[in-house]
Design an enzyme around this catalytic site. Structure first.
Site, PDB file in Angstrom:
ATOM      1  N   ASP A  86      13.299  27.416  29.062  1.00 53.40           N
ATOM      2  CA  ASP A  86      13.972  27.490  30.362  1.00 53.40           C
ATOM      3  C   ASP A  86      15.431  27.893  30.151  1.00 53.40           C
ATOM      4  O   ASP A  86      15.722  28.676  29.242  1.00 53.40           O
ATOM      5  CB  ASP A  86      13.849  26.112  31.044  1.00 53.40           C
ATOM      6  CG  ASP A  86      13.758  26.238  32.550  1.00 53.40           C
ATOM      7  OD1 ASP A  86      14.732  26.708  33.137  1.00 53.40           O
ATOM      8  OD2 ASP A  86      12.730  25.874  33.140  1.00 53.40           O
ATOM      9  N   PRO A  94      23.498  11.307  31.106  1.00 51.35           N
ATOM     10  CA  PRO A  94      23.305   9.860  30.863  1.00 51.35           C
ATOM     11  C   PRO A  94      21.878   9.376  31.071  1.00 51.35           C
ATOM     12  O   PRO A  94      21.528   8.300  30.597  1.00 51.35           O
ATOM     13  CB  PRO A  94      24.254   9.216  31.884  1.00 51.35           C
ATOM     14  CG  PRO A  94      24.614  10.286  32.846  1.00 51.35           C
ATOM     15  CD  PRO A  94      24.490  11.579  32.131  1.00 51.35           C
ATOM     16  N   ASP A  95      21.054  10.163  31.764  1.00 53.67           N
ATOM     17  CA  ASP A  95      19.677   9.722  31.975  1.00 53.67           C
ATOM     18  C   ASP A  95      18.691  10.449  31.055  1.00 53.67           C
ATOM     19  O   ASP A  95      17.495  10.476  31.300  1.00 53.67           O
ATOM     20  CB  ASP A  95      19.279   9.920  33.456  1.00 53.67           C
ATOM     21  CG  ASP A  95      18.295   8.852  33.927  1.00 53.67           C
ATOM     22  OD1 ASP A  95      17.910   8.004  33.100  1.00 53.67           O
ATOM     23  OD2 ASP A  95      17.895   8.884  35.105  1.00 53.67           O
ATOM     24  N   ASP A 133      22.076  31.338  19.157  1.00 54.88           N
ATOM     25  CA  ASP A 133      22.729  30.283  18.390  1.00 54.88           C
ATOM     26  C   ASP A 133      21.956  28.973  18.555  1.00 54.88           C
ATOM     27  O   ASP A 133      20.898  28.938  19.195  1.00 54.88           O
ATOM     28  CB  ASP A 133      24.205  30.130  18.776  1.00 54.88           C
ATOM     29  CG  ASP A 133      24.405  29.700  20.224  1.00 54.88           C
ATOM     30  OD1 ASP A 133      23.513  29.034  20.781  1.00 54.88           O
ATOM     31  OD2 ASP A 133      25.454  30.017  20.800  1.00 54.88           O
ATOM     32  N   HIS A 142      18.453  24.661  35.886  1.00 52.77           N
ATOM     33  CA  HIS A 142      17.002  24.685  36.074  1.00 52.77           C
ATOM     34  C   HIS A 142      16.268  23.969  34.935  1.00 52.77           C
ATOM     35  O   HIS A 142      15.349  23.181  35.168  1.00 52.77           O
ATOM     36  CB  HIS A 142      16.552  26.141  36.176  1.00 52.77           C
ATOM     37  CG  HIS A 142      15.144  26.333  36.624  1.00 52.77           C
ATOM     38  ND1 HIS A 142      14.112  26.475  35.744  1.00 52.77           N
ATOM     39  CD2 HIS A 142      14.592  26.428  37.861  1.00 52.77           C
ATOM     40  CE1 HIS A 142      12.979  26.645  36.423  1.00 52.77           C
ATOM     41  NE2 HIS A 142      13.238  26.618  37.710  1.00 52.77           N
ATOM     42  N   ASN A 156      15.789   2.247  32.203  1.00 52.64           N
ATOM     43  CA  ASN A 156      17.179   2.052  31.763  1.00 52.64           C
ATOM     44  C   ASN A 156      18.074   1.595  32.917  1.00 52.64           C
ATOM     45  O   ASN A 156      19.282   1.699  32.857  1.00 52.64           O
ATOM     46  CB  ASN A 156      17.744   3.337  31.148  1.00 52.64           C
ATOM     47  CG  ASN A 156      17.768   4.485  32.140  1.00 52.64           C
ATOM     48  OD1 ASN A 156      17.058   4.458  33.145  1.00 52.64           O
ATOM     49  ND2 ASN A 156      18.561   5.503  31.875  1.00 52.64           N
ATOM     50  N   ILE A 160      16.552   8.102  37.673  1.00 56.83           N
ATOM     51  CA  ILE A 160      15.122   8.339  37.882  1.00 56.83           C
ATOM     52  C   ILE A 160      14.315   7.933  36.652  1.00 56.83           C
ATOM     53  O   ILE A 160      14.873   7.717  35.581  1.00 56.83           O
ATOM     54  CB  ILE A 160      14.855   9.823  38.199  1.00 56.83           C
ATOM     55  CG1 ILE A 160      15.282  10.712  37.014  1.00 56.83           C
ATOM     56  CG2 ILE A 160      15.572  10.248  39.469  1.00 56.83           C
ATOM     57  CD1 ILE A 160      14.770  12.138  37.116  1.00 56.83           C
ATOM     58  N   VAL A 252      -3.405  29.708  29.674  1.00 59.81           N
ATOM     59  CA  VAL A 252      -2.352  28.845  30.218  1.00 59.81           C
ATOM     60  C   VAL A 252      -2.975  27.993  31.326  1.00 59.81           C
ATOM     61  O   VAL A 252      -4.018  28.334  31.869  1.00 59.81           O
ATOM     62  CB  VAL A 252      -1.157  29.639  30.808  1.00 59.81           C
ATOM     63  CG1 VAL A 252      -0.505  30.499  29.749  1.00 59.81           C
ATOM     64  CG2 VAL A 252      -1.580  30.483  32.001  1.00 59.81           C
ATOM     65  N   SER A 322       8.120  25.478  40.026  1.00 53.99           N
ATOM     66  CA  SER A 322       8.827  25.176  38.765  1.00 53.99           C
ATOM     67  C   SER A 322       8.798  23.689  38.474  1.00 53.99           C
ATOM     68  O   SER A 322       8.848  23.280  37.318  1.00 53.99           O
ATOM     69  CB  SER A 322      10.302  25.569  38.871  1.00 53.99           C
ATOM     70  OG  SER A 322      10.461  26.931  38.759  1.00 53.99           O
TER      71      SER A 322
END
Lengths: 484, 407
Positions: A86, A94-95, A133, A142, A156, A160, A252, A322
């Site tokens: 992606d 943080p999540d 890189d 996205h 945590n 979410i 797929v 998506s």
């Protein structure tokens, strides 16, 4: 003991029991698991349903009550590598826990040497094929959004819940800050994912051209032959996926999007390549730092920041196939965590055969075999399948006369036979067997033919393919047509 | 440039810290107090601290702003020029198509050939202008990316140099025989640690995005790196806006389609069908799905499948992977050029295809629409305020209609 004493004594006991029950219930509520707040909240952007409604819909519900898919498997014991091809990943969100980001243990960070000799120097957590890189940072948003659906930290007390608590996300950047890239980037990304141990590959990307991409099919086959399960988004144009890559490619799992009422989203692409559907309406996931992907998308009606959720702007809500695809990829990773020895083909069977039938009965070209059900998928038999797909009906010629040809797939692990039925109208109540079938097991080919005599009149008709196996189980698939 | 200067300043700090160490390596090591005094005299976190970080980033932002102001004006001019040329090309092609449709005589054919030639010339000019502005847009985006990267690299370099200096001091001090108990807050390592803390603090401050207050981001205390990120986002949006404000793609497509039609019709000009018969095909194409927003193909050229890597290299290919189904590679040239080269070199590719521009699921307003305003989103035909997206919205598979032929 007098009667009144007994009453006092028993009454006290009943009261104590009641108190204990209430307290236990309170404790359960307080200790609900997982404890991620958005899993339980609703209306955060004024919508009339839960913020993480997709999780509830597919069976990722609070644990401890014996009904959640997470009661069967949460992914921690056998971490599964899921590559997300992606725009990259905000890997310091943080999540997203560090433990949920893939680490290439064979690479010594920052020594400027390709230690594992995989052709990429210092590829510690993935690769950036746009800049070539080792920093797959997400400038668009996205990729972080799709990754978050699978891997946001669970339990945590923050934000979410993802899907797999032990997953290792391998971020592979194949699209630039505007979400654009080239087929060659995609091919390189697929090869990289397969070569570096990804068991599941999520691709929420599509190529809109009039021909299927040969290089993408090559790369998909490469990854498939190495044992990877490749999950792709159907695309958002409301078109047939037949000419779109990778959703119209072989090997797929193409995922359509459904809304919270289990209806296909209007933009979700359709066609014979659709295998399954998953929630794709207003999904809540992670916002990569400094991004607003809908601004970059160029929607003239979107005002900056409107889709951002939460006081710290760490989350985002958006709709699209998506975001349906990562649900399937995430559940596939749970299945593999439960039984790492399964093949990609077995996992696919488990996902498809356990889906909840939505839209038209049986397989249909809007939602495939139905909407993903995580719990049922985890409990499905990996060796069982009965694929029954009526792809299309079309006029054809047979011995100089016009006939109706029926195309599709009818094949199974405990194969019995199949037949074709017709009924009048769009939702017939009476069916009758008709036509001449090809017979045997058929894969994406001619199933049989119907003649004018089979119908007995014009107007709207529905053709139904019914397959039955030796277990006595049947599956069906339908298609309507108008005869003139 | 500014980041090289910054690194040099740091180098002075580290050199000054290391300057005292040769003395430690002597036979009679100086006292820790003496070492510390030397260091204090030469460099401290205060005099070489990170107070300049914000200033440097601020200068970078100003440089970028100034550069973008000039460059965007140039891009705007180029885009408008490309659009005008594309419109002219579309008009010329349309003229040729109309003439082709009306062609009846040999004289008409002569006039038509001239019109087609003119349309082809204009089409080429328009394509060149579009390529030029696309390149400018790409260069500008690269400039933005490079600027942000330079700052990030600079910050990273500062951290790495500090870390290296710290290791060096520690090893040299140990080599000089200083015991751990001699190390105190006044030692060189402590000075390095203080510098490191100052740098961490400065970096944290620079990265601070602001504070959310009452549902809005208060950027009063926003750090300079965060501001730079914001400037970069705005710059990219501005590039995109300028590029798409007068996007010539649609006109170019019209020009191409009309010219193709004209050329096809010219094959039957004057009509070879007998008088009274039907005229040759006009060659009008049906509406095709096209991506209207993609304007940057970041890696053009071709993708090629060959039997092996050796053949791929003969074609100038950058090998992507080998597999049982052959070798795939990317070549910078067009499929036609690769095909020609393959013939010359005696290579038989399994296939050659253009390196398609891949886009992720095209984003529409519906990807993150305001749900309250669109309660029926995603279900069948969708009522929506203009403008509609270019895609056929809410399309369901077409009904199959079968007409029995008369016996």
């Amino acid at each position: 003991m007098t009667r009144s004493n007994r009453l006092v004594r028993y009454g006290g006991a009943v009261f104590a029991f009641f108190l204990v029950a209430v307290c236990a219930r309170e404790l359960r509520v307080q200790e609900r698991a997982p404890n991620d707040p958005y899993l339980y909240s609703k209306g955060s952007w004024k919508q009339g349903y839960q913020d993480q409604w997709g999780h509830w819909k597919i069976g990722l519900t609070p644990t401890g009550l014996g009904k959640s898919a997470w009661d069967i498997e949460n992914g921690e014991k056998n971490p599964v590598i899921v590559a997300v091809i992606d725009t990259g990943l905000d890997y310091v969100h943080p999540d997203i826990a560090k433990k949920n980001v893939w680490i290439n243990a064979k690479e010594i960070p920052g020594n400027g040497v390709d230690d594992d000799k995989n052709g990429f120097v210092d590829d510690v957590i993935g690769w950036n094929f746009i800049d070539n890189d080792n920093n797959p940072w997400d400038n668009d948003g996205h990729g972080t959004f799709t990754s978050g659906i699978i891997a946001a930290t669970i339990n945590n007390k923050e934000g979410i819940a993802g899907i797999n608590r032990g997953v290792k996300i391998m971020p592979i950047r194949a699209l630039n800050f505007m979400g654009r890239g080239a087929a060659s980037h995609m091919a390189k990304a697929l090869v990289y994912a397969a070569d570096n141990g990804a068991r599941v590959i999520n691709i929420s990307i599509e190529q809109l051209e009039m021909e299927k991409s040969k290089i993408l099919q090559w790369a998909v086959d490469y990854a498939y032959n190495k044992g990877a399960l490749i999950v792709v988004a159907a695309g958002n144009q409301g078109h047939d996926t037949a000419t779109i890559s990778p959703s119209g490619l072989e090997h797929v799992i193409t995922v359509a999007a459904t809304d919270h009422a289990d209806k296909r989203m209007g933009f979700s692409n359709w066609g014979k390549y659709i295998k399954i559907s998953a929630p794709g309406e207003e999904i809540l996931s992670l916002r990569a730092r400094r991004t607003d992907l809908l601004v970059m998308a160029g929607s003239k009606e979107y005002t900056a920041g409107r889709a951002i959720v939460g006081p710290e702007a760490k989350y985002y809500h958006a709709s699209g196939t998506s975001f349906a695809s990562p649900f399937v990829a995430g559940v596939a990773s749970l299945i593999l965590a439960k039984n790492p020895k399964l093949t990609a083909e077995q996992v696919e069977r488990m996902l498809l055969m356990s889906a909840d039938d939505v839209e038209a009965p049986g397989w249909d070209q809007l939602t495939g075999y139905g909407r993903l059900n995580a719990r049922k998928a985890l409990e499905a038999d990996p060796d069982y399948f009965l694929y029954t797909e009526l792809h299309r009906v079309a006029p054809g010629r047979d011995g100089g006369r016009t006939v109706v040809q029926v195309f599709g797939t009818a094949t199974g692990s405990h194969w019995g036979d199949y037949h074709i039925e017709i009924g009048q109208g769009e939702n017939p109540t009476n069916w009758r067997r008709a036509g001449q079938i090809t017979g045997g097991q058929v894969k994406d080919n001619l199933l049989g033919t119907l003649t004018q005599g089979d119908f007995g009149g014009g107007g709207k008709w529905t053709v139904r393919l019914v397959a039955q196996d030796k277990k006595g189980l049947t599956r069906e698939s339908r298609s309507t047509l108008t005869l003139q | 440039m500014i980041w090289k200067v910054r690194s040099s300043a740091l180098a002075v700090l580290f050199l000054s810290l290391l300057f005292v160490l040769p003395a430690l390596a002597g036979t009679a090591p100086p006292s820790p107090q003496q070492v510390n005094a030397d260091i204090k005299a030469k460099a401290t976190p205060d005099n070489q601290g990170m107070t300049g970080l914000d200033k440097d980033i601020g200068a970078t932002i100003r440089d970028l702003d100034r550069y973008m102001t000039r460059a965007l004006a140039d891009l705007k001019r180029q885009t408008q020029d490309a659009k005008k040329k594309a419109d002219d090309a579309a008009k010329a092609a349309d003229k040729a198509k109309t003439a082709a449709d009306k062609c009846k005589t040999a004289a008409d054919k002569t006039a038509l050939d001239a019109l087609i030639k003119d349309a082809e010339k204009k089409q080429k000019e328009a394509q060149d202008a579009k390529d030029k502005k696309d390149k400018t847009a790409q260069d500008l985006n690269n400039k933005v990316d490079d600027t942000v990267k330079a700052v990030e690299n600079g910050m990273q370099e500062m951290k790495e140099q500090l870390s290296k200096a710290s290791e060096k001091i520690l090893s040299d001090a140990k080599a000089a025989g200083l015991k751990p108990e001699d190390w105190s807050v006044a030692t060189p390592l402590a000075n390095i640690a203080a510098t490191q803390q100052a740098l961490d603090k400065a970096v944290d401050k620079a990265n601070k995005e602001g504070e959310f207050k009452n549902g809005k981001l208060d950027t009063t205390n926003e750090g300079m790196k965060s501001k730079l990120d914001g400037t970069a986002v705005k710059a990219r949006q501005a590039i995109r806006k300028e590029t798409e404000a007068s996007d010539p793609s649609e006109s170019l497509k019209k020009a191409k389609d009309a010219l193709d039609d004209a050329k096809k019709a010219a094959e039957n000009c004057p009509p070879r069908v007998a008088a009274g018969g039907a005229k040759g095909p006009a060659g009008v194409k049906g509406k095709q799905v096209q991506e209207t927003t993609a304007f940057m193909n970041t890696e053009q050229g071709s993708n090629v499948c060959t039997d092996n890597a050796e053949d791929a290299k003969k074609l100038g290919g950058d090998v992507i992977a080998d597999g049982p189904a052959g070798t795939i590679s990317h070549v910078q040239d067009s499929p036609q050029t690769v095909e020609k080269r393959a013939k010359e070199k005696g290579v038989k590719p399994c296939w050659i295809e253009i390196n398609f521009c891949v886009i992720f699921t095209p984003l529409t307003a519906y990807r993150g629409h305001d749900h309250a305003a669109h309660v029926d989103s995603g279900r069948g035909q969708h009522d929506h305020d203009a403008p509609d997206p270019s895609w056929d919205w809410g399309v369901t598979p077409p009904d199959t209609v079968i007409r029995w032929e008369a016996k």
